[in-house]
Design a protein around this motif. Structure first.
Motif, short mmCIF file in Angstrom:
data_model
loop_
_atom_site.label_atom_id
_atom_site.label_comp_id
_atom_site.label_asym_id
_atom_site.label_seq_id
_atom_site.Cartn_x
_atom_site.Cartn_y
_atom_site.Cartn_z
N THR A 137 1.00 -1.08 -0.04
CA THR A 137 0.03 -0.09 -0.01
C THR A 137 0.92 1.31 -0.10
OG1 THR A 137 -1.68 -0.92 1.35
CG2 THR A 137 -2.01 1.14 1.28
N GLN A 138 0.53 2.31 -0.77
CA GLN A 138 1.15 3.58 -0.69
C GLN A 138 -0.03 4.64 -0.99
OE1 GLN A 138 4.49 4.44 -0.60
NE2 GLN A 138 5.32 2.25 -0.93
N SER A 139 0.12 5.92 -0.32
CA SER A 139 -0.75 6.77 -0.19
C SER A 139 -0.06 8.16 -0.57
CB SER A 139 -1.24 6.87 1.36
OG SER A 139 -1.90 5.94 1.84
N ARG A 140 -1.09 9.11 -1.26
CA ARG A 140 -0.59 10.24 -1.76
C ARG A 140 -1.81 11.43 -1.80
NH1 ARG A 140 3.47 12.97 -3.60
NH2 ARG A 140 3.10 14.64 -5.40
N VAL A 148 -0.02 10.81 -8.52
CA VAL A 148 0.63 9.74 -9.29
C VAL A 148 1.23 9.06 -7.95
CG1 VAL A 148 2.68 9.14 -10.57
CG2 VAL A 148 1.44 11.33 -10.88
N ILE A 149 0.97 7.66 -7.96
CA ILE A 149 1.31 6.75 -6.82
C ILE A 149 2.37 5.39 -7.40
CG2 ILE A 149 0.57 5.15 -4.93
CD1 ILE A 149 -2.05 6.75 -4.73
N SER A 150 3.27 5.29 -6.96
CA SER A 150 4.30 4.25 -7.45
C SER A 150 4.22 3.02 -6.42
CB SER A 150 5.61 4.69 -7.64
OG SER A 150 5.81 5.72 -8.41
N LEU A 151 4.20 2.11 -6.69
CA LEU A 151 3.98 0.66 -6.13
C LEU A 151 4.96 -0.34 -6.50
CD1 LEU A 151 -0.11 0.17 -5.97
CD2 LEU A 151 1.22 1.08 -4.20
N PRO A 152 6.09 -0.13 -5.68
CA PRO A 152 7.03 -1.29 -6.02
C PRO A 152 6.59 -2.62 -5.26
CG PRO A 152 7.78 0.10 -4.35
CD PRO A 152 6.55 0.56 -4.79
N PHE A 153 7.01 -3.66 -6.22
CA PHE A 153 6.79 -4.90 -5.73
C PHE A 153 7.93 -5.99 -6.46
CE2 PHE A 153 4.42 -4.49 -9.55
CZ PHE A 153 4.44 -5.68 -10.01
N SER A 154 7.87 -7.13 -5.96
CA SER A 154 8.92 -8.24 -6.18
C SER A 154 8.30 -9.34 -6.27
CB SER A 154 9.99 -8.42 -5.19
OG SER A 154 10.84 -7.20 -5.11
#
Length: 418
Positions: free
Chosen positions: A95-98, A194-200
């Protein structure tokens, strides 16, 4: 008398979701325990049916993270159901918030042909007019070239549970399993978000299964060849080549499906890109729902109809300067009109098929005429398809991407998988 609607508590629906997706992170179980996953998938489908009839249940499900999008995907794509049953879905839960908007990447399905991202969005403000404009996908620091499709937000919504589908232009090499999805939203009050969601990714990526087919189909003297069948978890791809000496221009193959010897049928993918390449170039690909986790001895390819028109008569010629229709095919039954930079075609509903899609247009000097958009209107008798183009005052050819003129119907060809 209709049965009363039953209110299902949020906690029970949440538990269904958690029971289903926690299995993805566990070690492989013995074969007999896969039955429980299948049962849960069936339960999800029954809940989806309840959603369609019960506004009460629908309001509950809409509040459960990750539930609504995956259940909808399972309902319309048998390949997604197989992915869940065989524990190929990978839970992410990042989760990311902006600007007061919280975005959660719930899970991912990844193979060599594409990605599907399942996400939720919630906010401290009214998001009824929040629009998702584009989503970029990065592997490491490099943006991946791909076709991206997603559902536009519904009006008056307070919560979003949806998905983004990526179709890779060429098979991706998983040299790195570190990715980033960048969501670009637009809101009337908040502006750009603009929301960036890094994941692996942690799971092993399933390898594509490729089978040589080389089966030529002759339809009233017009030939095309299914060269190979490629199967991945997300889709079945039929690679097709069209004979150069055909006297007719193939426009489309309708209602294509594959069936195994056991009778399991897979149709075209809904709400996504179903065709790759350009049939006019002589090579194209049809995408169907996947049966990757099945191992049939053969596949029967079924084609509902082959649509084709005479070569050299597959376009409409117009003059945007004088607003004249210069030429149209003798077989063409629609009424054509030009208003400013738009070309409207009115077809009787009795002849209505897929969209004509006059998006491929060429100017008089041979350069492309940019396609700007399409609108559709219908009444009891007619359907009107209006194509908008860039500002231009000269002559142009608008090529038909579809026209209901079947030269063959109900075709079946059996292809061994070796």
């Amino acid at each position: 008398m209709s049965k009363p609607l039953i209110d299902v508590p949020k906690e029970k629906l949440q538990q269904v979701r958690m029971d289903m997706f926690r299995k993805v992170q566990r070690e492989k179980r013995r074969k007999k325990r896969i039955v429980s996953v299948t049962f849960i998938s069936m339960l999800c489908l029954s809940l989806l049916f309840s959603i369609r009839v019960s506004p009460t249940i629908a309001s509950q499900v809409a509040k459960i993270p990750g539930f609504q999008a995956i259940v909808t995907a399972i309902a319309i794509d048998k390949g997604i159901k197989d992915i869940v049953d065989h524990e190929y879905y990978e839970e992410i839960n990042v989760t990311q918030s902006r600007k007061g908007l919280a975005l959660t990447l719930q899970g991912v399905i990844a193979d060599n042909s594409g990605f599907v991202l399942f996400y939720d969005a919630d906010a401290s403000f009214d998001i009824s007019k929040l629009n998702l404009e584009r989503v970029q996908l990065f592997q490491g620091d490099k943006e991946i070239e791909c076709g991206c499709t997603f559902t536009m937000n519904a009006s008056n919504q307070t919560y979003i549970s949806s998905s983004v589908k990526y179709n890779f232009l060429k098979p991706i090499a998983y040299t790195s399993k570190d990715f980033k999805a960048v969501f670009h939203f637009q809101d009337e009050e908040k502006g750009n978000i603009v929301i960036s969601l890094p994941f692996s990714l942690k799971n092993e990526i399933a390898k594509e299964k490729i089978f040589t087919a080389n089966r030529t189909i002759d339809v009233n003297g017009q030939k095309f060849t299914i060269t190979q069948i490629r199967r991945s978890p997300l889709k079945v791809a039929l690679d097709i080549e069209v004979a150069k000496d055909n006297t007719m221009q193939l426009l489309a193959l309708d209602d294509v499906a594959v069936m195994t010897e056991s009778g399991e049928r897979r149709d075209s993918i809904r709400n996504d890109i179903s065709t790759g390449g350009d049939i006019r170039d002589g090579k194209f690909t049809l995408y169907l729902q996947s049966n990757y986790f099945d191992d049939p001895a053969s596949l029967t390819v079924m084609i509902g109809a082959v649509q084709a028109v005479p070569k050299g008569e597959d376009f409409i010629e117009v003059d945007f300067g004088t607003k004249e229709i210069l030429t149209k095919p003798t077989y063409f039954k629609g009424d054509i009109s030009i208003v400013q930079q738009s070309v409207a075609v009115q077809m009787n509903k009795n002849n209505e098929g897929k969209l004509l899609m006059l998006s491929d247009a060429i100017k008089e000097d041979g350069t492309p005429l940019e396609f700007k958009g399409l609108t559709i209107s219908r009444d009891e008798q007619y359907v009107v398809e209006t194509s908008q183009f860039e500002e231009y005052n000269g002559k142009a050819k608008l090529y038909l991407n579809y026209y209901p003129n079947p030269i063959g119907e109900n075709i079946e060809v059996n292809i061994p998988l070796q």
